[in-house]
Enzyme design. Structure first.
Site, mmCIF file in Angstrom:
data_model
loop_
_atom_site.group_PDB
_atom_site.id
_atom_site.type_symbol
_atom_site.label_atom_id
_atom_site.label_comp_id
_atom_site.label_asym_id
_atom_site.label_seq_id
_atom_site.Cartn_x
_atom_site.Cartn_y
_atom_site.Cartn_z
ATOM 1 N N CYS A 81 0.834 -1.202 0.000
ATOM 2 C CA CYS A 81 0.000 0.000 0.000
ATOM 3 C C CYS A 81 0.872 1.256 0.000
ATOM 4 O O CYS A 81 1.548 1.517 -0.979
ATOM 5 C CB CYS A 81 -0.981 -0.052 1.178
ATOM 6 S SG CYS A 81 -2.329 1.133 1.039
ATOM 7 N N HIS A 165 -3.721 -5.206 0.295
ATOM 8 C CA HIS A 165 -3.206 -5.668 1.583
ATOM 9 C C HIS A 165 -3.228 -7.196 1.630
ATOM 10 O O HIS A 165 -4.246 -7.780 1.985
ATOM 11 C CB HIS A 165 -4.055 -5.094 2.720
ATOM 12 C CG HIS A 165 -3.844 -3.634 2.917
ATOM 13 N ND1 HIS A 165 -2.844 -3.135 3.719
ATOM 14 C CD2 HIS A 165 -4.462 -2.558 2.388
ATOM 15 C CE1 HIS A 165 -2.869 -1.810 3.682
ATOM 16 N NE2 HIS A 165 -3.842 -1.435 2.880
ATOM 17 N N GLU A 167 -2.002 -9.073 3.777
ATOM 18 C CA GLU A 167 -2.217 -9.510 5.172
ATOM 19 C C GLU A 167 -3.695 -9.472 5.551
ATOM 20 O O GLU A 167 -4.086 -9.983 6.592
ATOM 21 C CB GLU A 167 -1.377 -8.643 6.126
ATOM 22 C CG GLU A 167 -1.898 -7.242 6.421
ATOM 23 C CD GLU A 167 -1.596 -6.199 5.338
ATOM 24 O OE1 GLU A 167 -1.202 -6.578 4.214
ATOM 25 O OE2 GLU A 167 -1.770 -4.990 5.626
#
Lengths: 184, 249
Positions: A81, A165, A167
């Protein structure tokens, strides 16, 4: 040292990235020490906060030079990001901020659709959907994947930056991170 | 445009997920981490946790829940209820939540939206609006204010909100469909995304809502059968809604 280094730039949430790595069986450390950043096999430049404060923090700690040095030495860095955006030369955010300049290109405010751009988009040509949450995006010759026409990943040599993202992108995100871990 | 999102909402009190009607007869329905995992496995795009018993004394309990959820959950989640200051937001975000949701505190002081957005970005700030009879209600929907719904949504967006979570008080809990007119009116007036909330009773209701909103909140329809989320998702897709593909890798 087998720990993943997550670069601390003084803002936001590194917890999600570290938790995702733990779920893959990898420990990580959050630090801004230039030597560790330069030499670690895998560095993650995470993605929360504003471009101006992040760059100021990287400069103040010397992490900016360390990131350039590891890039020059061919050691793998993953930007997520804002971490992708910081790798470029310039960002329109915060009235204009100079980036690390690892890759050529700039960061511009999104112009189409609802902003912030929030939600899951299929990244092409990779085929899986990942979670995006951003108001700015890369414009660069090094874009290697897109989502809805927006830069989703940029890559050159040992730097890979993703706008989404991993994650926060469920099993597909975890699989992506695992490939990054295998690459370092 | 990103894919439309399906977002289960979990009410939390004293560290447990609860269910009840208008705060009366709250029933313990499980552990937040366990239910969050079920919903994530079932294909939820995001989760919202609302701390419905939020008091300053309980802040530490909720922070601990957030940290536990962040450890296991690999999809984004928003936490609302009791976010009254930048410090409250920091505590929640730094414990691992992706976003905070503001409601009464933003009405009392809209600059709170700006302060949190400046520190964490607009994408981290959701403004929840409980709307009924054309006006915003505060304090869990119990107090009607003088503030008209659409102008307040516009003001929240101007202040830096990244999304509006719009609940129709009339439809909430009735399971007869979302208030589509309200949702459309608010979304047409602003340029940030909108989550429709209140009234989901079937896959068709969710599909209707996703035609006029960027995301749909679901509560009782999934809480009765957390294992049924994947089926609900499939039904919604079969109605022609392009939810995200899962498991492509």
């Amino acid at each position: 040292m087998n720990e993943v280094v997550v670069v601390d730039y003084g803002a936001g949430n590194t917890r999600s990235v570290r938790a995702a790595l733990r779920r893959l069986g990898r420990e990580s450390v959050v630090l801004s020490d230039p030597r560790a950043i330069e030499e670690a096999p895998l560095v993650i430049l995470p993605g929360v906060g504003s471009a101006r404060s992040a760059m100021a923090h990287l400069r103040a700690t010397g992490a900016d030079e360390a990131l350039r040095a590891r890039f020059a030495a061919g050691r793998f860095t993953l930007g997520i990001c804002l971490g992708l955006q910081l790798a470029l030369e310039f960002s329109e955010e915060d009235d204009g901020v100079e980036g690390l300049g690892l890759l050529s290109g700039r960061v511009e405010r999104l112009r189409e659709g609802r902003i912030p751009r929030l939600g899951w988009s299929v990244v092409e040509p990779w085929g899986a959907a990942y979670y995006f949450a951003h108001s700015y995006a890369a414009v660069s010759d090094d874009v290697v994947a897109t989502a809805d026409g927006v830069a989703a990943a940029i890559e050159r040599d040992a730097f890979l930056g993703v706008q989404f993202h991993p994650e926060k992108s469920g099993p597909d995100g975890a699989a992506f991170l695992e490939r990054c871990l295998a690459r370092a | 445009m990103p894919r439309p999102r399906l977002i289960p909402c979990l009410d939390v009190a004293h560290g447990r997920v609860v269910k009840g009607v208008s705060f009366v007869g709250l029933r313990d329905v499980g552990d937040p981490v366990e239910l969050a995992t079920h919903y994530s496995n079932g294909g939820a795009d995001e989760l919202v946790f609302l701390d419905i018993a939020a008091t300053p004394e309980e802040a530490a309990t909720m922070t601990a829940v957030v940290a536990r959820v962040a450890e296991v959950l690999s999809i984004p989640f928003t936490v609302g209820g009791g976010v009254r200051s930048v410090d409250d937001a920091s505590r929640i975000i730094e414990s691992g939540a992706d976003r905070v949701s503001l409601n009464s505190a933003a009405l009392a002081d809209p600059s709170l939206i700006t302060k949190i957005a400046t520190r964490y970005g607009s994408q981290a700030v959701v403004v929840a609006i409980d709307a009924g009879e054309g006006v915003v209600h505060s304090h869990g929907g119990r107090v009607a204010t003088q503030v008209a719904t659409v102008p307040w949504a516009q003001r929240a967006a101007e202040c830096g909100a990244g999304e509006i979570l719009l609940t129709s008080i009339r439809q909430d809990g009735r399971r007869s469909g979302y208030d589509l007119e309200l949702t459309r009116a608010v979304r047409d007036a602003i340029a940030i995304p909108v989550i429709a909330s209140g009234g989901a009773g079937s896959a068709a209701h969710v599909a209707e809502a996703l035609a006029v909103a960027d995301a749909a909140l679901v509560a009782s329809i999934v809480h009765e059968n957390p294992e049924g989320l994947a089926g609900l998702r499939d039904e919604i897709i079969n109605l022609g809604v392009a939810l995200r593909p899962i498991g492509v890798r």
